[in-house]
Scaffold this active site. Structure first.
Site, PDB file in Angstrom:
ATOM      1  N   HIS A 446       0.934  -0.951   0.062  1.00 36.88           N
ATOM      2  CA  HIS A 446      -0.412   0.258   0.354  1.00 36.88           C
ATOM      3  C   HIS A 446       0.752   1.004  -0.018  1.00 36.88           C
ATOM      4  O   HIS A 446       0.240   2.687  -0.028  1.00 36.88           O
ATOM      5  CB  HIS A 446      -0.847  -0.227   1.266  1.00 36.88           C
ATOM      6  CG  HIS A 446      -1.890   0.376   0.955  1.00 36.88           C
ATOM      7  ND1 HIS A 446      -2.329   1.075  -0.210  1.00 36.88           N
ATOM      8  CD2 HIS A 446      -3.280   1.166   1.611  1.00 36.88           C
ATOM      9  CE1 HIS A 446      -3.996   1.685  -0.283  1.00 36.88           C
ATOM     10  NE2 HIS A 446      -4.569   1.118   0.907  1.00 36.88           N
ATOM     11  N   ASP A 450      -2.119   1.308  -4.565  1.00 41.06           N
ATOM     12  CA  ASP A 450      -3.759   2.249  -4.081  1.00 41.06           C
ATOM     13  C   ASP A 450      -4.213   1.294  -4.785  1.00 41.06           C
ATOM     14  O   ASP A 450      -4.304   0.238  -5.191  1.00 41.06           O
ATOM     15  CB  ASP A 450      -4.079   3.949  -4.510  1.00 41.06           C
ATOM     16  CG  ASP A 450      -4.351   3.386  -6.247  1.00 41.06           C
ATOM     17  OD1 ASP A 450      -5.336   2.912  -6.812  1.00 41.06           O
ATOM     18  OD2 ASP A 450      -2.901   4.353  -6.480  1.00 41.06           O
TER      19      ASP A 450
END
Length: 476
Positions: A446, A450
């Site tokens: 992450h 995204d």
């Protein structure tokens, strides 16, 4: 004592003195087995040390899994001595000398260290040894790495497999130009040299051999479908209750898992799950299975999953990237080296299929067959287990629908595939039909990926599998 001459014959010393001034047992005892002689010839057989050479990838220790020789056996150059297993791969060590094995320095399952003694070999002194070769009387002394070879005064780097290939084709390594690191001679260099001598044209990369169709009378019959539900069977191993705790060192692939998963803890994981309707793909595979079997390849669903992932990575290259330790640079990988997690007796291993972006589904299936065969035998090489850029884990072969896969650094994404189930679904007209449903679970880094990017990639991958004919538009 004034020593006139010292001769070494195996592990026995004969001392001739011309003048004896003092005789002291303590002085004689001091000259015990710590004395080494650097010489190029002796009167009898020489005991030379064969050390474990650097096998690359930063490996410093290995586990001895199998000895192919025992003390007293005769060996020749390129004969296999033992098989060792690191935390990354299994490697077969071959002999550099012709001689007799005098000592094995390790037992099975013991840890051997790079640069430390592996075996002692007694060689015939009359055949000569390379200059400045270390000759051992009792404690061993180092010699040059077995991946090196002295030819015409300069050092030629080549692995035992490459030297064997050159020997079988009567090729002098001194005449071959190495293209590897530090001018190391690779297998491709030998093949290219051989091609120039014979006029043969070699393909740029090895391809799966396509076997012509057999006559109808010899066609392999399709295996009968077993629709019976598989029931888990407990492993039939004798259970012994000793009543005592047992402590074992973590070695081999388990040790690699400890290192990798410890590094993975630093990555913030983002999860995403979805379900895939594989009804059309199941029908397509059933049609193609007999054709692949005639060519000698077992066709599973995994080659389709891998190829669809590669097509998706072309649109979303951030998922085929790596992030440096300082999180300052992202490297987009040109090759799609897609790893496949395998459950073996040695533990979890993740070999990868190289350059999927330029491979057909059949070529991927052929390579998977090779990796699975080597993985089951514990013979996967370092090249097969390193260099991965993206991973798929098919947990469905064991059971389960969803999982939470852990990213394998330095990769940034991984997918876990569940089992295929027959479930009721509705079509566009509101009618219930029987569908082949598989669940997929994605994990992404992450820090650079995204949720929207992961979802879009998953949707594209899903569309290729739900409509396999659409892959024809993008296949290379």
């Amino acid at each position: 004592v004034c020593i006139h001459r010292v001769r070494s014959c195996s592990s026995i010393r004969f001392i001739k003195s011309k003048y004896v001034c003092v005789f002291d047992k303590s002085a004689l005892k001091f000259s015990h087995q710590q004395r080494l002689f650097r010489t190029s010839a002796v009167s009898c057989g020489q005991i030379v040390q064969f050390k474990l050479s650097d096998i690359g990838e930063g490996i410093t220790e290995v586990t001895v899994k199998e000895w192919y020789i025992k003390e007293g056996d005769s060996v020749s150059q390129f004969d296999s001595i033992c098989e060792v297993q690191s935390d990354k791969a299994s490697v077969t060590i071959t002999s550099r000398y012709d001689g007799i094995i005098r000592k094995l320095h390790y037992n099975l399952d013991e840890i051997a260290y790079v640069g430390k003694p592996l075996v002692d070999i007694e060689i015939d002194a009359s055949k000569g040894v390379a200059p400045e070769e270390d000759v051992v009387e009792t404690p061993p002394m180092s010699h040059e790495e077995h991946t090196h070879q002295e030819i015409k005064g300069h050092k030629t780097l080549a692995t035992p497999a490459v030297r064997r290939l050159a020997m079988e084709n009567n090729i002098k390594l001194s005449e071959v130009v190495g293209t590897g690191k530090d001018n190391r001679i690779l297998k491709e260099d030998i093949l290219n040299y051989l091609a120039k001598q014979t006029g043969a044209i070699l393909p740029p990369s090895p391809k799966a051999e396509i076997i012509p169709p057999l006559p109808k009378s010899e066609t392999v019959p399709a295996a009968p479908k077993d629709k019976a539900r598989k029931i888990p069977v407990p492993v039939s191993r004798p259970i012994a209750f000793s009543g005592k705790d047992k402590t074992e060192p973590i070695t081999g692939f388990h040790k690699a898992m400890v290192k990798t998963m410890s590094a993975a803890l630093k990555i913030p994981h983002f999860g995403y799950c979805d379900e895939i309707d594989l009804t059309q793909l199941v029908q397509l595979r059933e049609e193609l299975k007999p054709l692949a079997q005639i060519r000698g390849v077992k066709l599973s669903f995994m080659p389709f999953f891998i190829k669809a992932a590669s097509l998706g990575l072309l649109q979303y290259p951030i998922l085929n990237a790596s992030l440096d330790e300082s999180c300052q640079n992202v490297t987009y990988k040109a090759s799609h080296n897609i790893g496949v997690a395998m459950d073996t007796e040695q533990g979890l291993i993740v070999p990868n299929v190289k350059n999927v972006q330029v491979c057909s589904v059949f070529e991927i299936a052929s390579e998977l067959n090779r990796l699975q065969s080597l993985g089951s035998a514990g013979q996967l090489g370092t090249n097969d287990l390193t260099g991965g850029t993206f991973t798929l884990s098919n947990i469905g072969t064991i059971g389960g629908t969803y999982a939470k896969p852990v990213i394998l650094p330095p990769e940034v994404a991984i997918g876990a595939l569940g089992k295929i189930q027959v479930l009721p679904r509705f079509n566009g007209k509101g009618e219930v039909f029987k569908a082949q449903i598989m669940n997929v679970s994605w994990s992404a880094d992450h820090r650079i990926i995204d949720g929207a990017t992961m979802a879009r990639f998953s949707n594209l991958w899903k569309s290729y599998l739900e409509n396999p004919a659409s892959m024809l538009l993008d296949l290379k």
